[in-house]
Design a protein around this motif. Structure first.
Motif, short mmCIF file in Angstrom:
data_model
loop_
_atom_site.label_atom_id
_atom_site.label_comp_id
_atom_site.label_asym_id
_atom_site.label_seq_id
_atom_site.Cartn_x
_atom_site.Cartn_y
_atom_site.Cartn_z
N GLY A 1 0.92 -1.16 -0.05
CA GLY A 1 -0.12 -0.08 0.05
C GLY A 1 0.83 1.25 -0.09
O GLY A 1 0.44 2.12 -0.73
N LEU A 2 1.97 1.23 0.85
CA LEU A 2 2.85 2.33 0.80
C LEU A 2 3.42 2.81 -0.58
O LEU A 2 3.44 4.10 -1.13
N ALA A 3 3.78 1.79 -1.48
CA ALA A 3 4.30 1.85 -2.74
C ALA A 3 3.22 2.38 -3.83
O ALA A 3 3.29 3.33 -4.23
N TYR A 4 2.03 1.76 -3.82
CA TYR A 4 0.96 1.91 -4.73
C TYR A 4 0.39 3.22 -4.31
O TYR A 4 -0.17 3.74 -5.18
N GLY A 5 0.37 3.68 -3.00
CA GLY A 5 -0.36 4.90 -2.85
C GLY A 5 0.29 6.26 -3.46
O GLY A 5 -0.30 7.07 -3.82
N GLY A 6 1.47 5.89 -3.73
CA GLY A 6 2.29 7.06 -4.68
C GLY A 6 2.19 6.95 -6.47
O GLY A 6 2.82 7.83 -6.82
N VAL A 7 1.42 5.93 -6.69
CA VAL A 7 1.36 5.85 -8.03
C VAL A 7 0.57 6.62 -8.83
O VAL A 7 0.95 7.61 -10.01
N SER A 8 -0.62 7.21 -8.50
CA SER A 8 -1.37 7.92 -9.06
C SER A 8 -0.80 9.57 -9.15
O SER A 8 -0.73 10.14 -10.17
N VAL A 9 -0.50 10.02 -7.86
CA VAL A 9 -0.04 11.17 -7.98
C VAL A 9 1.50 11.36 -8.67
O VAL A 9 1.84 12.43 -9.27
N GLY A 10 2.17 10.38 -8.64
CA GLY A 10 3.57 10.31 -9.30
C GLY A 10 3.50 10.23 -10.63
O GLY A 10 4.02 10.88 -11.21
N THR A 11 2.79 9.55 -11.12
CA THR A 11 2.70 9.39 -12.57
C THR A 11 1.80 10.51 -13.42
O THR A 11 2.03 11.04 -14.20
#
Length: 406
Positions: free
Chosen positions: A327-337
């Protein structure tokens, strides 16, 4: 007079987008309303994740077939995002968002009273329409609501609705499903949609577009190498995640021996970590989009691949730790991309947002579909291997692909 920029969208007349909008409202309350909207659409989309087993049991379908409810939603949202952005033209974005929230309320009510998988899929098609429209519009509005210095933090706040859907929405839906049945969860979601529709109407300022997004503008973004790299990252990360996460309940039950009453707590751990990952990635991506996504890809791949390797021996606590790191990693996918794409196409934010949403939701559909085939053919561990492999491919892409400003 306005000028037409290189992607076919009329430039904003007041120096930067939304200068007039902020004089009439906006600020933190408006950004909060957008965050509530993203929370609502993602919860509506992901609600079947925590209800997959009881839904399939009552409707007499396999886990893989039940997962098609996510596939249908993602496919429709992928098509709806660019098309609705083109069709709404210059209409006030505030009124469009309110109408789309109303559509989501109707869709969730239809799902609650579905008598078979056909009716359920029809309801999920409507969810896809509403979701695609809300995402395409909301993601590009932040720059019109806050000063430039606050755009990065406000964008992270809007995307916190994605993680909050995991923290509150999906676990709450799972809990309601345990108490009153899976249909009650959809009824509750319809009520939330109605409340958010009112909040959007009250808190957002009038947001008429200075110019309509054109099809040529959206397609023209593919000419940018950094845009193509960003979109490929979206495809790999989101497809890999949803191939695994759509079937996380049966995986946790089969691999880690988690009971039905523990699933909600494990999903809560995923969501809490996702909230932290969202804000950390938002701050990091504003400084270095590539470095942030490299970290996200590596951690995501490691966590997903370790679930089938360590999940059974580590028990429920070990599974909880792995799910939290995931969850920690995937939580940043939307805002990162999203940050990557906004930096790669700074003069075409709404067109880039529409393209981002289309690709993102297409990847959700592809992930749910691929995961379903893996679940039916390879079992619970198969979806984890598939998700981890795609995250590793994203790591390679982030390493060698063209980045914003390069």
């Amino acid at each position: 007079m306005t000028e037409i920029d290189e992607v076919g969208r009329a430039a904003e007349p007041c120096g930067r987008p939304g200068g007039l909008a902020r004089k009439r409202g906006g600020g933190l309350p408006a950004v909060g309303a957008l965050a509530a909207a993203t929370f609502t659409v993602v919860t509506s989309e992901m609600l079947p994740v925590g209800l997959l087993t009881p839904m399939g049991g009552e409707l007499g379908i396999s886990d893989g077939t039940a997962g098609l409810t996510l596939t249908a939603t993602g496919l429709v949202a992928a098509v709806a995002a660019p098309l609705l952005t083109l069709l709404i033209g210059r209409r006030d974005r505030r009124l469009v968002l309110v109408a789309l929230m109303g559509l989501l309320a109707v869709a969730n009510l239809l799902a609650a009273y579905a008598t078979d998988v056909v009716v359920l899929l029809a309801a999920r098609v409507l969810v896809g329409l509403g979701m695609g429209g809300v995402w395409a519009i909301a993601a590009g509005l932040v720059v019109r609501l806050v000063p430039e210095r606050r755009v990065a933090s406000a964008t992270a706040l809007v995307f916190s609705g994605v993680a909050a859907a995991s923290v509150l929405g999906v676990p709450a839906g799972t809990f309601i499903g345990e108490l009153g049945g899976w249909r009650a969860a959809f009824v509750a979601m319809a009520a939330v949609c109605g409340v958010v529709a009112v909040a959007l109407g009250v808190l957002l300022p009038p947001l008429p577009a200075a110019g309509a997004v054109r099809l040529g503008g959206v397609l023209g973004l593919f000419r940018g190498a950094a845009v193509r790299t960003g979109l490929l990252l979206v495809v790999l990360l989101v497809t890999g995640h949803f191939a695994a996460y759509t079937y996380v309940r049966p995986v946790l039950e089969d691999v880690s021996g988690a009971g039905a009453g523990q699933i909600g707590a494990l999903l809560l751990a995923f969501g809490v970590a996702g909230m932290a990952g969202n804000f950390a990635a938002g701050a990091g991506a504003a400084r270095t989009p590539r470095g942030t996504l490299l970290l996200i890809c590596g951690v995501l791949a490691g966590a997903v691949l370790l679930v089938p390797l360590l999940g059974r021996g580590a028990g429920t606590l070990g599974a909880a730790a792995l799910v939290a790191v995931w969850g920690l990693a995937y939580g940043g996918v939307s805002v990162g991309t999203q940050t990557w794409l906004m930096a790669a196409a700074p003069g075409a934010r709404e067109a880039a947002s529409a393209l981002f949403v289309a690709v993102f939701n297409g990847a959700i559909a592809l992930g749910a579909l691929a995961g379903g085939r893996a679940a039916d053919g390879w079992g619970a561990s198969g979806v984890m291997w598939l998700g981890g492999a795609l995250a590793l491919a994203a790591l390679v892409t982030a390493s060698v692909g063209r980045g914003p400003g390069e």
